[in-house]
Design a protein around this motif. Structure first.
Motif: not given
Length: 286
Positions: A163-184
């Motif tokens: 989500n663009p708002k989530a990407v902006r709020a991470s202020v670049g941290s999205l690109f710094h550490l592993p993130v898994a999605v959709g995990v129960p």
């Protein structure tokens, strides 16, 4: 030397339209691409690679932004990204912000399979269970990055990572550490526990106090924090999965802490304990 002119001047351009559609989740999922807006996000995207491929594939920039952030444009080109000089109207059309900063990147999805996160045996993990606000999700990701967490997990009931708002709020941290999605959430907790990680749920109604836990010196080992929904916290079935449910003590008159603030307190408490010899104990101990 004549000043550069924008090559993309119409929001109706097919390339502009393709980028604009990435503001919607269904198109992001179909194309496995997302938008990174602003100089910080584009800079971090240009430096990121996943599976030996560059994450940044395309950049739209106004002439003024391309001149101001020439180093970022250079890094984008070095990463193999296509760079388009665009009219301000085009950037406004692609961007999801009220006041665009003149740079928008198109990036490949970069989430990490959960099994890969487990195989790395992380010492500090943030699990977002049923977090629905994209700004909160991005801010918690940023807090996790700052605290030195080694992974973030978004459960299948949480907001879209891209989500663009989530990407902006991470202020670049999205690109710094592993993130898994959709995990129960059940799989997330079980998998982390199987790798020797202690699972703590953060909840204002927790039966244990974070300060007391720190004083007991029990927080120095590998830890995963589970954070719940902004409005109603964690459901009982999720709380029951954790090894302990901790509340952040309120020493003043505030009714509560918001999700991102509570997450920052918890993650930094674990980071402090893991870095302190013998655990983090009360300064009043003799």
């Amino acid at each position: 030397m004549r000043p550069a002119s924008p090559e993309l001047i119409s929001p109706r351009s097919p390339r502009v339209a393709a980028a604009r559609r990435l503001g919607k989740r269904n198109f992001r999922g179909k194309e496995r691409l997302f938008l990174a807006e602003g100089p910080q996000a584009v800079r971090e995207a240009a430096a990121h690679r996943a599976d030996d491929a560059a994450t940044l594939v395309e950049v739209f920039a106004t002439v003024e932004a391309a001149e101001r952030y020439a180093d970022i444009i250079g890094a984008a080109r070095d990463a193999g990204a296509r760079v388009h000089l665009a009219a301000e109207q085009v950037i406004e059309d692609i961007s999801t912000t009220v006041t665009p900063q003149g740079l928008v990147g198109v990036c490949r999805f970069l989430d990490t399979p959960f099994d890969e996160i487990l195989a790395a045996r992380p010492a500090l993990v943030a699990v977002l269970a049923n977090v629905r606000d994209p700004g909160n999700a991005g801010t918690v990701l940023r807090c996790a990055d700052a605290a030195g967490a080694e992974a973030v997990v978004l459960t299948d009931a949480s907001v879209d990572l891209y989500n663009p708002k989530a990407v902006r709020a991470s202020v670049g941290s999205l690109f710094h550490l592993p993130v898994a999605v959709g995990v129960p959430v059940e799989r997330a907790v079980a998998g982390l526990r199987d790798t020797g990680v202690r699972v703590l749920a953060a909840d204002g109604a927790g039966e244990h106090d974070l300060d007391a836990e720190l004083d007991e010196g029990t927080m120095g080992g590998p830890t995963a924090w589970v954070f719940g929904n902004e409005a109603w916290g964690l459901p009982e079935e999720t709380r029951a999965l954790a090894d302990a449910v901790l509340r952040v003590p309120i020493h003043g008159k505030a009714e509560s802490l918001n999700l991102a603030t509570a997450a920052a307190v918890c993650l930094y408490a674990s980071a402090r304990a893991q870095r302190a010899a013998g655990g983090c104990r009360s300064v009043t101990e003799s």
